[in-house]
Design an enzyme around this catalytic site. Structure first.
Site, PDB file in Angstrom:
ATOM      1  N   HIS A  17      -5.301  49.697  53.239  1.00 42.55           N
ATOM      2  CA  HIS A  17      -5.565  50.355  51.936  1.00 42.55           C
ATOM      3  C   HIS A  17      -4.566  51.489  51.763  1.00 42.55           C
ATOM      4  CE1 HIS A  17      -8.479  51.887  48.725  1.00 42.55           C
ATOM      5  NE2 HIS A  17      -7.453  52.709  48.702  1.00 42.55           N
ATOM      6  N   HIS A  19      -1.760  53.621  48.881  1.00 46.41           N
ATOM      7  CA  HIS A  19      -1.138  53.872  47.575  1.00 46.41           C
ATOM      8  C   HIS A  19       0.300  54.307  47.807  1.00 46.41           C
ATOM      9  CE1 HIS A  19      -5.116  53.980  45.560  1.00 46.41           C
ATOM     10  NE2 HIS A  19      -5.514  54.440  46.732  1.00 46.41           N
ATOM     11  N   LYS A 104      -8.899  44.281  43.324  1.00 50.17           N
ATOM     12  CA  LYS A 104      -9.513  45.577  43.536  1.00 50.17           C
ATOM     13  C   LYS A 104     -10.464  45.900  42.396  1.00 50.17           C
ATOM     14  CE  LYS A 104     -10.317  49.522  45.324  1.00 50.17           C
ATOM     15  NZ  LYS A 104      -9.613  50.587  46.008  1.00 50.17           N
ATOM     16  N   HIS A 141     -13.976  49.828  45.325  1.00 50.28           N
ATOM     17  CA  HIS A 141     -14.152  51.281  45.349  1.00 50.28           C
ATOM     18  C   HIS A 141     -15.640  51.483  45.083  1.00 50.28           C
ATOM     19  CE1 HIS A 141     -12.848  55.561  44.653  1.00 50.28           C
ATOM     20  NE2 HIS A 141     -14.107  55.562  44.259  1.00 50.28           N
ATOM     21  N   HIS A 179     -12.721  52.468  52.011  1.00 51.24           N
ATOM     22  CA  HIS A 179     -12.820  53.890  52.356  1.00 51.24           C
ATOM     23  C   HIS A 179     -14.270  54.395  52.324  1.00 51.24           C
ATOM     24  CE1 HIS A 179     -12.685  54.081  48.001  1.00 51.24           C
ATOM     25  NE2 HIS A 179     -11.381  54.004  47.926  1.00 51.24           N
ATOM     26  N   ASP A 256      -5.961  54.912  52.897  1.00 50.53           N
ATOM     27  CA  ASP A 256      -6.114  55.424  51.533  1.00 50.53           C
ATOM     28  C   ASP A 256      -5.161  56.596  51.297  1.00 50.53           C
ATOM     29  OD1 ASP A 256      -7.017  55.557  48.942  1.00 50.53           O
ATOM     30  OD2 ASP A 256      -8.767  56.784  49.420  1.00 50.53           O
TER      31      ASP A 256
HETATM   32  C1  NCD Z   1      -6.619  57.489  45.034  1.00 48.98           C
HETATM   33  C2  NCD Z   1      -5.331  57.692  44.247  1.00 48.98           C
HETATM   34  O1  NCD Z   1      -4.896  58.839  44.104  1.00 48.98           O
HETATM   35  O2  NCD Z   1      -4.752  56.705  43.821  1.00 48.98           O
HETATM   36  N1  NCD Z   1      -7.237  58.768  45.255  1.00 48.98           N
HETATM   37  C3  NCD Z   1      -8.114  59.069  46.245  1.00 48.98           C
HETATM   38  O3  NCD Z   1      -8.630  60.187  46.255  1.00 48.98           O
HETATM   39  N2  NCD Z   1      -8.405  58.207  47.182  1.00 48.98           N
HETATM   40  C4  NCD Z   1      -7.496  56.542  44.316  1.00 48.98           C
HETATM   41  C5  NCD Z   1      -8.606  55.977  45.166  1.00 48.98           C
HETATM   42  O4  NCD Z   1      -8.365  55.253  46.113  1.00 48.98           O
HETATM   43  O5  NCD Z   1      -9.762  56.270  44.868  1.00 48.98           O
HETATM   44 ZN    ZN Z   2      -7.394  54.350  47.449  1.00 50.63          ZN
END
Ligand code: NCD
Ligand code: ZN
Length: 352
Positions: A17, A19, A104, A141, A179, A256
């Site tokens: 997971h 970003h 997702k 989520h 998460h 995450d």
């Molecule tokens: C994530 C993001 O910034 O893309 N933020 C987070 O706090 N985890 C989005 C997410 O996974 O909820």
């Molecule tokens: Zn995330």
């Protein structure tokens, strides 16, 4: 290996997971991840979100160009699509054929860039039906979004209101509860009855294994410890550590890591997300060592993820050494900077 060795060798882990955003900043964050992980599941919450196979292919091409410019040839992005009220069964089948690893589910408004998310899961039943049929995992989520539900309860309420009914309606659908942050989620996944083929798993971040909600308010407001789902009480952190280090294949690594520029965090309405990619593995090692379970790290980090996604395990190994490493106060992020988790502190484990 349950004592405290000074060196651990493990099969190279993956991040289930992650970003990485898009454009100029992507290569700064990709470099950190590719140093440690062989593969990562790339979250689709771009602006606009990655809702179709064509958008995902174009995104993958940009990621590959970025890796190329970094001289990285040993990292594979695993692409996902953003589920919407309008995702069709056809798109699901097309995604399966194109090697997309999951869809997702963001409840609308739950987190960063989730405005296009699902307003009511019932609207997705056609897509979910198709996902179940082709063996396409759903990554959730897991938080309800109604303003009247306390933010610390949103994950537990999601289990009762959304996840449990969903699993009843789609008993064969593979689901990753992403998460997780609460005792309720940890125990729900641990105890779920799933037929012969396990259909339920969860990822856990380093920050939820290492910190409780006090960390958001330690001596003042700490925006860099604010992520969603938000950190919870100590009893929840302990429950997460228990399941993560239990050796259960239902729990595996998903950082995450969610980069936001320093200025977008340190402001009157700061973004949610912790940037853990800089030394995520060192953070996980610290968490596992803290409960004398370093011997369980490899399963969690390197085996259970690929097993659940029916992908081959990696074969290369990497080594972590117990060697103090200072985490910089800031790192470059395009033409801005980012403050990594544990900025300015020293952490015990580093990549060899
Ligand atoms: C994530 C993001 O910034 O893309 N933020 C987070 O706090 N985890 C989005 C997410 O996974 O909820
Ligand atoms: Zn995330």
């Amino acid at each position: 290996m349950s004592t405290s060795p000074s060196k651990i060798q493990l099969i190279q882990p993956d991040d289930w997971h992650l970003h990485i955003r898009d454009g100029e900043v992507m290569k700064d964050v990709l470099a950190d991840t590719a140093r440690q992980f062989a593969r990562a599941i790339i979250m689709p919450n771009l602006k606009p979100p990655v809702t179709t196979v064509d958008l995902a292919s174009a995104y993958r091409t940009r990621i590959e160009a970025s890796l190329q410019s970094l001289g990285v040839h040993s990292f594979t992005p695993l692409m996902t699509l953003y589920l919407t009220d309008n995702t069709s069964a056809d798109e699901v089948r097309k995604a399966k054929a194109a090697g997309i690893v999951g869809f997702k589910l963001y409840p609308a408004g739950a987190t960063t860039n989730s405005d296009a998310g699902v307003s009511d899961i019932q609207r997705c039943y056609v897509a979910l039906e198709a996902m179940q049929a082709v063996g396409m995992p759903l990554l959730v989520h897991g938080e309800v979004t109604s303003a009247e539900i306390d933010i610390f309860d949103r994950e537990a309420v999601f289990i009762d209101q959304v996840l449990e009914p969903l699993r009843k309606d789609f008993p064969e659908l593979k689901i990753v509860f992403e998460h997780i942050t609460t005792k309720q989620a940890a125990h729900y996944v641990r105890d779920a009855q799933t037929g012969e083929k396990n259909t339920l798993a969860a990822t856990i971040t380093p920050q939820h294994l290492l910190m409780n909600r006090n960390a958001i308010f330690a001596g003042g407001i700490r925006p860099h410890n604010y992520c969603l789902p938000v950190l919870k009480r100590e009893e929840h952190r302990i429950a997460l550590l228990e399941v993560a280090t239990s050796g259960s294949p239902r729990f595996f690594l998903g950082t995450d890591s969610a980069p936001h520029a320093k200025g977008a965090k340190e402001t009157s309405c700061g973004c949610a997300g912790c940037y853990s990619a800089f030394n995520a593995l060192g953070l996980y090692a610290e968490a596992f060592e803290g409960v004398g379970k370093l011997d369980k790290l490899e399963g969690f980090a390197s085996f259970f993820g690929p097993d659940f996604y029916s992908l081959p395990r990696n074969s290369k190994t990497i080594t972590l050494v117990k060697q103090a490493q200072s985490i910089p106060a800031e790192l470059p992020l395009g033409d801005a900077t980012i403050v990594p988790l544990r900025a300015g502190e020293t952490i015990a484990w580093s990549l060899a």
